[in-house]
Design an enzyme around this catalytic site. Sequence first.
Site, PDB file in Angstrom:
ATOM      1  N   CYS A  69       0.864  -1.195   0.000  1.00  0.00           N
ATOM      2  CA  CYS A  69       0.000   0.000   0.000  1.00  0.00           C
ATOM      3  C   CYS A  69       0.896   1.241   0.000  1.00  0.00           C
ATOM      4  O   CYS A  69       0.779   2.129   0.841  1.00  0.00           O
ATOM      5  CB  CYS A  69      -0.948   0.014   1.193  1.00  0.00           C
ATOM      6  SG  CYS A  69      -1.850  -1.533   1.443  1.00  0.00           S
ATOM      7  N   ALA A  70       1.811   1.267  -0.975  1.00  0.00           N
ATOM      8  CA  ALA A  70       2.966   2.168  -0.935  1.00  0.00           C
ATOM      9  C   ALA A  70       2.679   3.603  -1.366  1.00  0.00           C
ATOM     10  O   ALA A  70       3.375   4.528  -0.947  1.00  0.00           O
ATOM     11  CB  ALA A  70       4.082   1.606  -1.817  1.00  0.00           C
ATOM     12  N   ALA A  71       1.698   3.791  -2.270  1.00  0.00           N
ATOM     13  CA  ALA A  71       1.474   5.136  -2.811  1.00  0.00           C
ATOM     14  C   ALA A  71       0.965   6.081  -1.708  1.00  0.00           C
ATOM     15  O   ALA A  71       0.270   5.632  -0.804  1.00  0.00           O
ATOM     16  CB  ALA A  71       0.472   5.066  -3.954  1.00  0.00           C
ATOM     17  N   GLY A  93       4.167   7.236  -1.717  1.00  0.00           N
ATOM     18  CA  GLY A  93       5.569   6.865  -1.799  1.00  0.00           C
ATOM     19  C   GLY A  93       6.545   7.485  -0.822  1.00  0.00           C
ATOM     20  O   GLY A  93       7.761   7.334  -0.989  1.00  0.00           O
ATOM     21  N   GLY A  94       6.078   8.147   0.211  1.00  0.00           N
ATOM     22  CA  GLY A  94       6.994   8.761   1.178  1.00  0.00           C
ATOM     23  C   GLY A  94       7.903   7.758   1.869  1.00  0.00           C
ATOM     24  O   GLY A  94       9.114   7.967   1.985  1.00  0.00           O
ATOM     25  N   LYS A  95       7.332   6.630   2.306  1.00  0.00           N
ATOM     26  CA  LYS A  95       8.127   5.628   3.013  1.00  0.00           C
ATOM     27  C   LYS A  95       9.040   4.875   2.046  1.00  0.00           C
ATOM     28  O   LYS A  95      10.163   4.499   2.394  1.00  0.00           O
ATOM     29  CB  LYS A  95       7.203   4.673   3.773  1.00  0.00           C
ATOM     30  CG  LYS A  95       6.384   5.390   4.849  1.00  0.00           C
ATOM     31  CD  LYS A  95       5.293   4.516   5.422  1.00  0.00           C
ATOM     32  CE  LYS A  95       4.354   5.308   6.305  1.00  0.00           C
ATOM     33  NZ  LYS A  95       3.588   6.326   5.538  1.00  0.00           N
ATOM     34  N   CYS A 108      -2.538   5.687   9.820  1.00  0.00           N
ATOM     35  CA  CYS A 108      -2.649   7.089  10.276  1.00  0.00           C
ATOM     36  C   CYS A 108      -4.019   7.268  10.934  1.00  0.00           C
ATOM     37  O   CYS A 108      -4.830   8.089  10.533  1.00  0.00           O
ATOM     38  CB  CYS A 108      -2.431   8.075   9.127  1.00  0.00           C
ATOM     39  SG  CYS A 108      -3.484   7.796   7.693  1.00  0.00           S
ATOM     40  N   ASP A 118      -3.451  -5.701  -6.471  1.00  0.00           N
ATOM     41  CA  ASP A 118      -4.158  -5.834  -5.208  1.00  0.00           C
ATOM     42  C   ASP A 118      -3.183  -6.512  -4.245  1.00  0.00           C
ATOM     43  O   ASP A 118      -2.645  -7.589  -4.550  1.00  0.00           O
ATOM     44  CB  ASP A 118      -5.404  -6.703  -5.423  1.00  0.00           C
ATOM     45  CG  ASP A 118      -6.220  -6.882  -4.145  1.00  0.00           C
ATOM     46  OD1 ASP A 118      -5.644  -6.816  -3.048  1.00  0.00           O
ATOM     47  OD2 ASP A 118      -7.428  -7.124  -4.260  1.00  0.00           O
ATOM     48  N   ASP A 152       1.511  -0.112   5.332  1.00  0.00           N
ATOM     49  CA  ASP A 152       0.810   1.121   5.717  1.00  0.00           C
ATOM     50  C   ASP A 152      -0.619   0.960   5.223  1.00  0.00           C
ATOM     51  O   ASP A 152      -0.973   1.364   4.123  1.00  0.00           O
ATOM     52  CB  ASP A 152       1.503   2.324   5.069  1.00  0.00           C
ATOM     53  CG  ASP A 152       0.900   3.650   5.514  1.00  0.00           C
ATOM     54  OD1 ASP A 152      -0.064   3.617   6.300  1.00  0.00           O
ATOM     55  OD2 ASP A 152       1.371   4.705   5.072  1.00  0.00           O
TER      56      ASP A 152
END
Length: 430
Positions: free
Chosen positions: A248-250, A252-254, A364, A295, A311
């Site tokens: 669930c990367a987008a 992309g900060g991490k 979050c 997915d 995340d």
Amino acid sequence: MAHDIKSREISFLAIKKILDGGNTIEDAMASYSGVISPEDRGFIRFLLATTVRRLGQLDKIINHCTKTKLGNTQMAVRHVLRLGITQLLFMDVPAYAAVDTSVTLVQGKVPKKLRYLKNTVNAVLRKIDRERDMLLKKFGNTRLNFPPWLLKSWDDRYGQATVKSILDTTLREAPLDISLKSELDLDEWAATLGGEKLESGAIRLHKPGKIVELPGYDDGCWWVQDAAARLPAQFLGAKKGDRVLDLCAAPGGKAAQSASIGALVTAVDFSESRLSILHQNMARLKLNADVVTSDVLLYNPKNGFDFIILDAPCSSTGTIRRHPEILYSRSSEDVEKLAILQGKLLDHAVTLLNKGGTMIYCVCSMEKEEGPDQIKALLERQGSLKRKEILKSELSGFDQAILENGDVQTLPHYIDGGMDGFFISRLQKT
């Protein structure tokens, strides 16, 4: 403020999209990006965000000051009053400007059958200007702006004294936090950008202006990332050459944090539109990642990973400072549905983790169901996992975020100027 009727007209059209149409503030503003002048952008953004943040108080004041109820058929006039009162009570707008432009909006932008209410709008706003101190005292309870289900959730978990601090911070405009590429000097760049250094390693700007015009943006020296959002990748403990799976990367900060230290990043997300932002960010930063559109529950690579960040999609109640529309777009039912999805994502992520590997789960969110309850249930289901406690030495500056079991829950008021509410747990496969 020298903002004219045009800025109020755009604000009126945008607030309808947000409160009547369920749009985010960003999406609503993007609808009018071609007609918003650079000088008005900040004013409109602040007016919209403050109106949404203070909606409960605004509506109580409107109801108190109007003899006839403004119901759904008069919603356009209520929107005009909401924007006008925000300018009078919560912004440095001269009273004549707030009142006159509101009356002009009624004359030109609300349905013709409601334009007879222009005198009511004029009278109500002038009354509020005269009685502002009394009204701010009478309707000053910040709890008026938050839905009952969310207040109950927070009261039960944190207690009302802590919740008051959360609410007070959440209602203030958020500063801009940025993350610097690992090889660059933090002190030097804090000075260049005119910002302050935070304990988490972020640089905070209180009046940034246009992001794309800041030094180092075009050169890919840094990216925007809340101070709390930096923590999961720091706690992961990956080093140069390690393979890191970011689920669930987008946007992309991490992934950028891990790539910046030289880790080999695989970034997975199902949203093509959000992944396009990730691609743009990584290209600007001149960082590499293997980006996979999938997915997450169906992602099955040949080889496992020693380091995984999940995340997970969540209610985002920890980000209301930046996205106050969450107050009206989320419900307790959403939390329940998302908690089921989070459980499935965690179980699948465990199958991708190598023996001895480390996994970070983060959201979050400030909801118990999405944080502590999720990890408690996971550890009961998955006998191969154990908690790898996060230590005080890893979290200098706000030790109170560490829970008794070694998980972390940041809250908005934990640092001056605020931060996102983030739950973070570090797990190891035995």
